[in-house]
Design a protein around this motif. Structure first.
Motif: not given
Length: 126
Positions: A103, A105-106
């Motif tokens: 999450n 990284r996103r």
């Protein structure tokens, strides 16, 4: 730089004992997730749809084996009355940390997945 970007990945020996607990799709993230687990705490924000995010500090007991139990405590907004804790096997908690890292990284936000909060609040079916 965020605390998550400076995580020291766990060594191969530490990672190998966790491998059987996860599908191949999650094994690539294990070294960093275990590195985060070994830190024993993280600060983040619970995202609230349609509202302001609530800051939290999560802390947990660190042990070596995937089958041992860990207790994770979350305190929201620096208020003692907004403290919650949950106990689960390390391998399950590390799975939530894998999702937290994905999450991050996103979306560039430090937050646990919804399943973790359901378990924390005693709403899971397990």
């Amino acid at each position: 730089m965020s605390a998550l970007e400076s995580i020291k990945p766990a060594g191969k020996g530490e990672v190998m004992i966790y491998f059987p607990y996860y599908p191949k799709s999650k094994q690539k993230s294990l070294p960093h997730a275990i590195g985060l687990y070994k830190m024993g705490s993280i600060e983040g924000e619970r995202t609230i749809e349609g509202g302001e995010s609530i800051p939290f500090v999560a802390s947990w007991y660190v042990s070596k084996l995937p089958s041992e139990m860990t207790n994770c405590r979350l305190q929201f907004d620096s208020q003692a009355e907004l403290s919650y804790s949950v106990t689960m096997p390390n391998n399950e908690f590390v799975d939530y940390l894998i999702d937290l890292l994905a999450n991050f990284r996103r979306a560039r936000r430090i937050d646990f997945p919804k399943g973790f909060y359901r378990q924390l609040l005693g709403l899971s079916k397990e």
